[in-house]
Design an enzyme around this catalytic site. Sequence first.
Site, PDB file in Angstrom:
ATOM      1  N   LYS A  46       0.843  -1.198   0.000  1.00  0.00           N
ATOM      2  CA  LYS A  46       0.000   0.000   0.000  1.00  0.00           C
ATOM      3  C   LYS A  46       0.882   1.255   0.000  1.00  0.00           C
ATOM      4  O   LYS A  46       2.085   1.175   0.298  1.00  0.00           O
ATOM      5  CB  LYS A  46      -0.911  -0.021   1.229  1.00  0.00           C
ATOM      6  N   ARG A 151     -10.708  -0.308  14.701  1.00  0.00           N
ATOM      7  CA  ARG A 151     -10.441   0.507  13.516  1.00  0.00           C
ATOM      8  C   ARG A 151     -11.302  -0.013  12.370  1.00  0.00           C
ATOM      9  O   ARG A 151     -12.177   0.677  11.873  1.00  0.00           O
ATOM     10  CB  ARG A 151      -8.945   0.431  13.183  1.00  0.00           C
ATOM     11  N   TYR A 270      16.388  29.565  10.853  1.00  0.00           N
ATOM     12  CA  TYR A 270      15.187  30.261  11.323  1.00  0.00           C
ATOM     13  C   TYR A 270      15.180  30.343  12.846  1.00  0.00           C
ATOM     14  O   TYR A 270      15.490  29.379  13.535  1.00  0.00           O
ATOM     15  CB  TYR A 270      13.935  29.520  10.855  1.00  0.00           C
ATOM     16  N   MET A 323      12.697  23.989   4.471  1.00  0.00           N
ATOM     17  CA  MET A 323      11.965  23.250   3.432  1.00  0.00           C
ATOM     18  C   MET A 323      12.915  22.500   2.500  1.00  0.00           C
ATOM     19  O   MET A 323      12.679  21.353   2.150  1.00  0.00           O
ATOM     20  CB  MET A 323      11.096  24.212   2.621  1.00  0.00           C
TER      21      MET A 323
HETATM   22  C1  PLP Z   1      -0.269  -1.917   6.898  1.00  0.00           C
HETATM   23  C2  PLP Z   1      -0.828  -3.214   7.333  1.00  0.00           C
HETATM   24  C3  PLP Z   1       0.003  -4.338   7.450  1.00  0.00           C
HETATM   25  C4  PLP Z   1       1.521  -4.268   7.353  1.00  0.00           C
HETATM   26  O1  PLP Z   1       2.029  -3.849   8.584  1.00  0.00           O
HETATM   27  P1  PLP Z   1       3.611  -3.698   8.854  1.00  0.00           P
HETATM   28  O2  PLP Z   1       3.698  -3.317  10.265  1.00  0.00           O
HETATM   29  O3  PLP Z   1       4.089  -2.650   7.904  1.00  0.00           O
HETATM   30  O4  PLP Z   1       4.230  -5.017   8.550  1.00  0.00           O
HETATM   31  C5  PLP Z   1      -0.587  -5.562   7.714  1.00  0.00           C
HETATM   32  N1  PLP Z   1      -1.941  -5.660   7.892  1.00  0.00           N
HETATM   33  C6  PLP Z   1      -2.751  -4.588   7.840  1.00  0.00           C
HETATM   34  C7  PLP Z   1      -4.206  -4.753   8.076  1.00  0.00           C
HETATM   35  C8  PLP Z   1      -2.225  -3.340   7.574  1.00  0.00           C
HETATM   36  O5  PLP Z   1      -3.023  -2.252   7.549  1.00  0.00           O
END
Ligand code: PLP
Length: 380
Positions: A46, A151, A270, A323
Site C-alpha cells: 500500500k 479501527r 530560522y 523546506m
Molecule cells: C499496513 C498493514 C500491514 C503491514 O504492517 P507492517 O507493520 O508494515 O508489517 C498488515 N496488515 C494490515 C491490516 C495493515 O493495515
Amino acid sequence: MRTAGGFDVSRQEAGAILSIDLKALVDNWRTLQAVCGAAECGAVVKADAYGIGMEPVVQALDAAGCKTYFVAHVFEGRRLRALSRDAVIYVLNGLLPGTAPSYAQHGLRPVLGSAPEIEEWLQFTALSGARTPDGGDALPAALQIDTGMNRLGLKEVDFDAAECLTQHVNVALVLSHFSWTGHGDDDRARNQIEIFERLRARWFDVPASMANSAGVFLERGPLYDLVRPGYALYGGNPTPGRPNPMRSVVRLEARIHQIHQVAPGERVGYEGAWTAKSPRRLATISAGYADGVPHAAMGSNARAGGEALVSGRRCPFVGHVSMDLIVIDISEVANAQRGDMVELIGPTITIDELAARAGTIGYEILTHLGRRFYRRYTRL
Ligand SMILES: *Cc1c(COP(=O)(O)O)cnc(C)c1O
C-alpha cells in the site's frame, strides 16, 4: 528510473539521491518467508509500497515468487493488477460504496469488515452473477475481524447478524490486525490472538492471517496460513529494541551546497535555534522537510536532533530543518567539500533512528520520502 512525482531531474542536478536496493528487499522477503516456515509470506505494498515505488517493488517480489499482495485502496489494486496478472490482491480498507464492479473487473478481493459492506458485496455478486474470471465460485473476499483495535472489522456483537450474510460470501481469508507494533507488548498481542481464535472458529476451515512485520517475530505467535509484512520488507526493524534482522533497503544522500565557518555566538537558521559555542565549520545540505526529513529532526542547543554521515562520521543537524536545506556541523570532518554527498538514511543512520530522533515512526519517514530525488533502483 529518474524521479517519481513528475519531476525530471538529472543525477548532476539532483540535490539528493535516493537509492533503493531491490536485492536487499527480496532478501528480506526470503528471510521472512524462511521465518514463517509453512505459512505463506505475502507483501503489503500500500501507499506506493511505503514510498519505495510499487512498480519496481512488485516486479522484484513477483520474480522472487511472492504471490499474495495487500493494498489499502481499490485503485492501488488496479495499479498492481497491471503489473501482475496472477497476483492475489487483497484491498485492506474494504469496500467503499459503489466500488464493487471495479473489484470484479480487476479480480481484486475486498477485505470486508462490516455488515453494510458485506450486504453491498452480496447484492453486487448476486445481481451481476459475478464469478471468478475462470468461471469458478462467486468472487472471493476476505473478512476482517476486530480483535481490539477498533479501527476496521466485524466485532463480536455484529457476529450474529453478519454470520447469516457471510454464509453467502466466498470467504477466502479471515484476518485480524495487531494494534501493537512490537514494543514488547506481548500480553496485549496474546489477548488479541485469543479473541481471534475464538471468533474465527466460525470459519475454522478458511485460511487465516494475523501477523504484520512485528507479528512474524512474536515469540510463539501463531502465523496461521498467510503473513502480511510491510515495514520489515523495506528494511524497518520489526523487533524494536533488538538488533534489526532485516537488510537496509533505502539510502538517502544529499549534496553539500556550501561550507562556512561560524564564530562563537553566531546563530543558525530560522529563529536562530542553535548558537555556536565555539568556532565551528558548517555545511548546508540540499534536503529539507519538503523531501521528507521531518522538521522535528531540528537540532537546538537544548536538544540534539538528526544526524548526517559525512566520510563515516556522524555530524549533528544544527538549527531548524528548512523546506529545502539542512545545516550540519562538520567540524570533526577533515575533508568535506562543496558537491560531496552526505548520508541521511542508510545502514548506519536507519529509518528507525531518524524517526526516533524526530519523535515519529519509521513508517512515516518511508511514506513521506520526497519526490524531488534522483531515484536509483539497484536491480537484482
Ligand atoms: C499496513 C498493514 C500491514 C503491514 O504492517 P507492517 O507493520 O508494515 O508489517 C498488515 N496488515 C494490515 C491490516 C495493515 O493495515
